[in-house]
Design an enzyme around this catalytic site. Structure first.
Site, PDB file in Angstrom:
ATOM      1  N   LYS A  74       0.806  -1.231   0.000  1.00 48.46           N
ATOM      2  CA  LYS A  74       0.000   0.000   0.000  1.00 48.46           C
ATOM      3  C   LYS A  74       0.834   1.274   0.000  1.00 48.46           C
ATOM      4  O   LYS A  74       0.395   2.296  -0.514  1.00 48.46           O
ATOM      5  CB  LYS A  74      -0.940   0.021   1.220  1.00 48.46           C
ATOM      6  CG  LYS A  74      -2.105  -0.947   1.106  1.00 48.46           C
ATOM      7  CD  LYS A  74      -3.017  -0.841   2.318  1.00 48.46           C
ATOM      8  CE  LYS A  74      -4.116  -1.873   2.243  1.00 48.46           C
ATOM      9  NZ  LYS A  74      -5.052  -1.819   3.376  1.00 48.46           N
ATOM     10  N   ASP A 110     -10.062   2.371   2.222  1.00 46.50           N
ATOM     11  CA  ASP A 110     -10.130   1.886   3.609  1.00 46.50           C
ATOM     12  C   ASP A 110     -10.649   3.008   4.502  1.00 46.50           C
ATOM     13  O   ASP A 110     -11.450   2.779   5.416  1.00 46.50           O
ATOM     14  CB  ASP A 110      -8.745   1.450   4.110  1.00 46.50           C
ATOM     15  CG  ASP A 110      -8.266   0.155   3.478  1.00 46.50           C
ATOM     16  OD1 ASP A 110      -9.111  -0.688   3.121  1.00 46.50           O
ATOM     17  OD2 ASP A 110      -7.044  -0.004   3.335  1.00 46.50           O
ATOM     18  N   VAL A 228     -12.037  -3.888  13.535  1.00 47.65           N
ATOM     19  CA  VAL A 228     -11.674  -3.939  12.105  1.00 47.65           C
ATOM     20  C   VAL A 228     -11.493  -5.366  11.615  1.00 47.65           C
ATOM     21  O   VAL A 228     -11.621  -5.626  10.423  1.00 47.65           O
ATOM     22  CB  VAL A 228     -10.410  -3.110  11.741  1.00 47.65           C
ATOM     23  CG1 VAL A 228     -10.556  -1.663  12.138  1.00 47.65           C
ATOM     24  CG2 VAL A 228      -9.152  -3.718  12.272  1.00 47.65           C
ATOM     25  N   GLY A 251     -16.145  -5.878  11.819  1.00 41.03           N
ATOM     26  CA  GLY A 251     -15.242  -5.428  10.748  1.00 41.03           C
ATOM     27  C   GLY A 251     -15.777  -5.644   9.347  1.00 41.03           C
ATOM     28  O   GLY A 251     -15.159  -5.207   8.375  1.00 41.03           O
TER      29      GLY A 251
HETATM   30  P1  NAD Z   1      -0.305  -4.064  11.051  1.00 41.07           P
HETATM   31  O1  NAD Z   1       0.622  -5.201  11.314  1.00 41.07           O
HETATM   32  O2  NAD Z   1       0.099  -3.008  10.074  1.00 41.07           O
HETATM   33  O3  NAD Z   1      -0.620  -3.298  12.433  1.00 41.07           O
HETATM   34  C1  NAD Z   1      -1.040  -3.946  13.592  1.00 41.07           C
HETATM   35  C2  NAD Z   1      -0.582  -3.126  14.793  1.00 41.07           C
HETATM   36  O4  NAD Z   1      -1.165  -3.684  15.971  1.00 41.07           O
HETATM   37  C3  NAD Z   1       0.938  -3.137  15.015  1.00 41.07           C
HETATM   38  O5  NAD Z   1       1.389  -1.804  15.106  1.00 41.07           O
HETATM   39  C4  NAD Z   1       1.124  -3.926  16.315  1.00 41.07           C
HETATM   40  O6  NAD Z   1       2.221  -3.444  17.086  1.00 41.07           O
HETATM   41  C5  NAD Z   1      -0.188  -3.653  17.013  1.00 41.07           C
HETATM   42  N1  NAD Z   1      -0.597  -4.662  18.000  1.00 41.07           N
HETATM   43  C6  NAD Z   1      -0.697  -6.000  17.816  1.00 41.07           C
HETATM   44  N2  NAD Z   1      -1.226  -6.575  18.927  1.00 41.07           N
HETATM   45  C7  NAD Z   1      -1.464  -5.575  19.809  1.00 41.07           C
HETATM   46  C8  NAD Z   1      -2.036  -5.516  21.119  1.00 41.07           C
HETATM   47  N3  NAD Z   1      -2.493  -6.611  21.727  1.00 41.07           N
HETATM   48  N4  NAD Z   1      -2.129  -4.306  21.725  1.00 41.07           N
HETATM   49  C9  NAD Z   1      -1.698  -3.181  21.116  1.00 41.07           C
HETATM   50  N5  NAD Z   1      -1.161  -3.174  19.869  1.00 41.07           N
HETATM   51  C10 NAD Z   1      -1.048  -4.350  19.235  1.00 41.07           C
HETATM   52  O7  NAD Z   1      -1.692  -4.735  10.645  1.00 41.07           O
HETATM   53  P2  NAD Z   1      -2.866  -4.009   9.845  1.00 41.07           P
HETATM   54  O8  NAD Z   1      -2.595  -4.081   8.396  1.00 41.07           O
HETATM   55  O9  NAD Z   1      -3.095  -2.686  10.468  1.00 41.07           O
HETATM   56  O10 NAD Z   1      -4.093  -4.990  10.107  1.00 41.07           O
HETATM   57  C11 NAD Z   1      -4.721  -5.104  11.374  1.00 41.07           C
HETATM   58  C12 NAD Z   1      -6.003  -5.875  11.216  1.00 41.07           C
HETATM   59  O11 NAD Z   1      -6.915  -5.116  10.454  1.00 41.07           O
HETATM   60  C13 NAD Z   1      -5.857  -7.209  10.479  1.00 41.07           C
HETATM   61  O12 NAD Z   1      -6.568  -8.183  11.202  1.00 41.07           O
HETATM   62  C14 NAD Z   1      -6.517  -6.972   9.158  1.00 41.07           C
HETATM   63  O13 NAD Z   1      -7.139  -8.140   8.638  1.00 41.07           O
HETATM   64  C15 NAD Z   1      -7.584  -5.968   9.548  1.00 41.07           C
HETATM   65  N6  NAD Z   1      -8.066  -5.160   8.418  1.00 41.07           N
HETATM   66  C16 NAD Z   1      -9.409  -5.129   8.212  1.00 41.07           C
HETATM   67  C17 NAD Z   1      -9.903  -4.383   7.169  1.00 41.07           C
HETATM   68  C18 NAD Z   1     -11.384  -4.365   6.909  1.00 41.07           C
HETATM   69  O14 NAD Z   1     -11.785  -4.013   5.785  1.00 41.07           O
HETATM   70  N7  NAD Z   1     -12.233  -4.678   7.885  1.00 41.07           N
HETATM   71  C19 NAD Z   1      -9.041  -3.663   6.330  1.00 41.07           C
HETATM   72  C20 NAD Z   1      -7.662  -3.700   6.593  1.00 41.07           C
HETATM   73  C21 NAD Z   1      -7.189  -4.468   7.648  1.00 41.07           C
END
Ligand code: NAD
Length: 300
Positions: A74, A110, A228, A251
């Protein structure tokens, strides 16, 4: 003559299970359009994320009308585009590329997708102070959406504190001083005690990362909860919050509305969001368990 067939696709890694192709192709069918939505999986193609520019060039050359872009491309795709929407530029991330008249323009649905889902699913909630857990890729998009919708301020908590701090800085620059702040994970109990609601944007709750992102006793019925994660729709957070009586948004709505907004950008036609929500609800439910889901209703 208006265009009546579209070739679009998704660039990303490990995207085999994506429901987005089915959402686009079915909605196009219903509108009397032909749409082919192809998966361009960099893992399956033996490519590296840095090859996204070559993949985009190839897609342009063979006549793709647009692309969705997901993890881990992205940000990397941006330098290969001719123009950016203001939202994509502010966020520094693109999930939708429209290819027209030889130009590739990046958008971020998004952000608009989460905003549409939130406005639909949690229309009347207070948003003076929102706490958001997770400041990664999805976290950046949803924090932009929440502030764009008019939230007073957002406090970001991430297990990697430098991520929360960097996102808070960038949000503050974009939306104005005092709209965003970062806090340490051990401040979460105090923050949630008097926040209006919480947005969850970490992968916790996915099949590969089961469980809750923070202790269940930090939740209380005075909070709304926006999730999400959408695989599964019914995460442990959604289940726990709903059992407590919190207003809950799953989500699924974000996943559908990012496709709704991308469909509009690709085709210039207005998709039927309700029909796409209903289709998603059917696709996302485990076989034999279809019920009136959060995705269909916009809330969980
Ligand atoms: P990412 O790896 O870029 O970011 C995740 C963040 O969460 C990281 O910064 C990590 O340090 C933090 N983290 C993890 N566990 C934690 C906790 N217990 N407490 C605090 N911080 C914590 O991941 P992303 O791309 O942001 O994706 C996150 C989720 O969002 C995924 O499950 C993805 O499937 C979902 N998502 C959903 C949609 C949708 O359309 N609904 C779109 C995009 C992503």
């Amino acid at each position: 003559m208006p265009q009546d067939s579209y070739l679009v696709g998704l660039i990303g890694a490990g995207i085999g299970p994506s429901l987005t192709p089915a959402l686009h192709e079915r909605e196009a069918d219903r509108q009397g359009l032909r749409c082919l939505y192809r998966l361009l999986d960099i893992d399956a193609l033996g490519l590296r994320p840095e090859n996204v520019g070559e993949l985009l060039r190839a897609a342009r050359d063979v006549g793709f009308d647009g692309l969705n872009v997901t993890h881990p491309c992205k940000q990397l795709v941006i330098e290969h585009l001719d123009a950016l929407s203001p939202q994509a530029e502010a966020l520094g991330a693109v999930n939708t590329v429209v290819i027209a008249d030889g130009r590739a323009t990046g958008h971020n649905t998004d952000v608009t997708g989460f905003a549409a889902s939130f406005a639909r699913g949690l229309p009347d909630v207070r948003t003076d102070h929102v706490v958001q857990v997770g400041a990664g890729g999805a976290g950046a998009a949803v924090a932009h959406a929440v502030l764009t919708l008019g939230a007073g301020r957002v406090t970001l908590v991430d297990a990697a504190p430098e991520r929360a701090a960097a996102l808070a800085d960038s949000l503050d620059r974009h939306f104005g001083a005092g709209r965003a702040a970062a806090a340490a994970p051990d401040a979460l109990a105090d923050l949630l005690a008097d926040a209006d609601g919480i947005v969850h944007a970490t992968p916790t709750g996915m099949a590969a990362h089961p469980g809750l992102p923070f202790p269940a006793d930090l939740l209380h019925p005075g909070l709304w909860v926006a999730e999400v994660v959408y695989r599964p729709l019914e995460t442990e957070l959604v289940r726990t919050a709903r059992a407590l009586g919190c207003a809950v948004l799953d989500g699924g709505g974000m996943a559908v509305f990012q496709a709704v907004d991308a469909f509009r950008l690709f085709t210039g036609r207005e998709p039927d969001a309700g029909r796409m929500l209903d289709h998603f609800a059917r696709l996302a439910q485990p076989a034999g368990t279809l019920k009136s889901s959060g995705a269909a209703a916009g809330t969980a």
